[in-house]
Enzyme design. Sequence first.
Site, PDB file in Angstrom:
ATOM      1  N   ASN A   9      42.887  15.437  61.376  1.00 16.47           N
ATOM      2  CA  ASN A   9      42.995  16.742  60.719  1.00 16.47           C
ATOM      3  C   ASN A   9      41.642  17.423  60.904  1.00 16.47           C
ATOM      4  OD1 ASN A   9      43.195  18.937  59.057  1.00 16.47           O
ATOM      5  ND2 ASN A   9      43.350  17.766  57.134  1.00 16.47           N
ATOM      6  N   TRP A  10      41.626  18.385  61.827  1.00 19.90           N
ATOM      7  CA  TRP A  10      40.343  19.044  62.142  1.00 19.90           C
ATOM      8  C   TRP A  10      39.910  20.011  61.046  1.00 19.90           C
ATOM      9  CZ3 TRP A  10      41.492  20.730  67.943  1.00 19.90           C
ATOM     10  CH2 TRP A  10      41.597  19.574  68.720  1.00 19.90           C
ATOM     11  N   LYS A  11      40.818  20.306  60.125  1.00 20.76           N
ATOM     12  CA  LYS A  11      40.559  21.307  59.072  1.00 20.76           C
ATOM     13  C   LYS A  11      40.080  22.615  59.746  1.00 20.76           C
ATOM     14  CE  LYS A  11      39.935  17.535  55.896  1.00 20.76           C
ATOM     15  NZ  LYS A  11      39.330  16.999  54.694  1.00 20.76           N
ATOM     16  N   HIS A  94      48.321  19.082  51.701  1.00 14.50           N
ATOM     17  CA  HIS A  94      46.957  18.528  51.702  1.00 14.50           C
ATOM     18  C   HIS A  94      46.272  18.894  50.386  1.00 14.50           C
ATOM     19  CE1 HIS A  94      42.809  17.722  52.685  1.00 14.50           C
ATOM     20  NE2 HIS A  94      43.268  16.921  53.628  1.00 14.50           N
ATOM     21  N   GLU A  96      43.428  19.890  49.753  1.00 10.93           N
ATOM     22  CA  GLU A  96      42.646  21.142  49.794  1.00 10.93           C
ATOM     23  C   GLU A  96      43.566  22.345  49.594  1.00 10.93           C
ATOM     24  OE1 GLU A  96      40.696  20.234  53.493  1.00 10.93           O
ATOM     25  OE2 GLU A  96      39.639  18.623  52.462  1.00 10.93           O
ATOM     26  N   GLU A 166      46.194  10.219  50.279  1.00  6.75           N
ATOM     27  CA  GLU A 166      44.801  10.648  50.388  1.00  6.75           C
ATOM     28  C   GLU A 166      44.217  10.827  48.987  1.00  6.75           C
ATOM     29  OE1 GLU A 166      43.972  12.558  54.457  1.00  6.75           O
ATOM     30  OE2 GLU A 166      44.554  14.162  53.103  1.00  6.75           O
ATOM     31  N   GLY A 172      36.207  13.409  52.308  1.00  9.43           N
ATOM     32  CA  GLY A 172      34.956  14.064  52.660  1.00  9.43           C
ATOM     33  C   GLY A 172      33.764  13.614  51.827  1.00  9.43           C
ATOM     34  N   SER A 211      37.827   9.498  54.081  1.00  7.72           N
ATOM     35  CA  SER A 211      36.630   8.844  54.620  1.00  7.72           C
ATOM     36  C   SER A 211      36.962   7.603  55.450  1.00  7.72           C
ATOM     37  CB  SER A 211      35.635   8.500  53.501  1.00  7.72           C
ATOM     38  OG  SER A 211      35.233   9.689  52.830  1.00  7.72           O
ATOM     39  N   GLY A 232      39.756  13.021  58.730  1.00  2.00           N
ATOM     40  CA  GLY A 232      39.093  14.323  58.710  1.00  2.00           C
ATOM     41  C   GLY A 232      37.841  14.290  59.573  1.00  2.00           C
ATOM     42  N   GLY A 233      36.695  14.103  58.932  1.00  2.00           N
ATOM     43  CA  GLY A 233      35.400  14.179  59.616  1.00  2.00           C
ATOM     44  C   GLY A 233      35.316  13.361  60.897  1.00  2.00           C
TER      45      GLY A 233
HETATM   46  P1  13P Z   1      37.781  12.829  55.592  1.00  2.64           P
HETATM   47  O1  13P Z   1      38.224  11.789  56.613  1.00  2.64           O
HETATM   48  O2  13P Z   1      36.750  13.769  56.121  1.00  2.64           O
HETATM   49  O3  13P Z   1      37.443  12.213  54.289  1.00  2.64           O
HETATM   50  O4  13P Z   1      39.074  13.753  55.323  1.00  2.64           O
HETATM   51  C1  13P Z   1      40.286  13.159  55.075  1.00  2.64           C
HETATM   52  C2  13P Z   1      41.331  14.217  55.071  1.00  2.64           C
HETATM   53  O5  13P Z   1      41.323  15.096  54.229  1.00  2.64           O
HETATM   54  C3  13P Z   1      42.331  14.198  56.139  1.00  2.64           C
HETATM   55  O6  13P Z   1      43.369  15.074  55.876  1.00  2.64           O
END
Ligand code: 13P
Length: 248
Positions: A9-11, A94, A96, A166, A172, A211, A232-233
């Site tokens: 997920n590149w956000k 998600h 967010e 999640e 994050g 993470s 994510g990251g």
């Molecule tokens: P991180 O891997 O950066 O914690 O993000 C997870 C995420 O929100 C994937 O959708």
Amino acid sequence: MRKTIVAGNWKMNASKETVNSLIEGILSGMNEVSSEVIVCAPFPYLSQVESLINNSKLMLGAQNLNINPAGAFTGEVSADMIKDFGAQHVIVGHSERRSLYGETNAIVAEKTKAAIGAGLTPLLCVGESLEDRESGKTEAIVEEQINAVIDLIGIEAFDQVIIAYEPVWAIGTGLTASPEQAQTVHLFIRNLLANSSEKIAKRTPILYGGSMNAANAADLISCSDIDGGLIGGAALKAEDFLQICKAG
Ligand code: 13P
């Protein structure tokens, strides 16, 4: 036997240049990967990724959709538009989007329905906040999030759903749920599905997100009810992402 799935997920992180190098980097290592791999790109880059992954086993996803098929919804993107760019997946619910854009369980259920209706596979995200966990509400929160979807679309539709657990406190933050913590919630989710259909519960992939990185992926994915990761990251660096893909 469920397949391992790793989704990035590149956000809101991308440029034409970084998309080129990231996809090229991932493609260069895909022959050593047996997991199914999905990259969820921001809308403006779907077309670029579609061209770059042509004839590869890398799959494309989007990060959000509107519940309506078309019409006067300025700034929104429909499931059919996402499909038009060769995407097979879309993230829904998600944390967010739930916390920053007011997406309720009811809206997330409608988005899941819209995605399935268009032939997309939703990556349905669920998870508790730190406050929920500390007050012992993890299972109640996750149950409410999943039941809202089961109530709207029915358990049979879960044959087209990938669930991602999640925990909000792990996203994050560099804080990862331990394999035991994650496995406990994954098993809870599988048992919840099994209350409606054991067959579907056995087949539904449940990914962990929060993470996950090259160092902890193998331990998490080796748990019996953890079928992969939503990253994510660590999905923004080809080398790290590939290492997670290979951990599956
Ligand atoms: P991180 O891997 O950066 O914690 O993000 C997870 C995420 O929100 C994937 O959708």
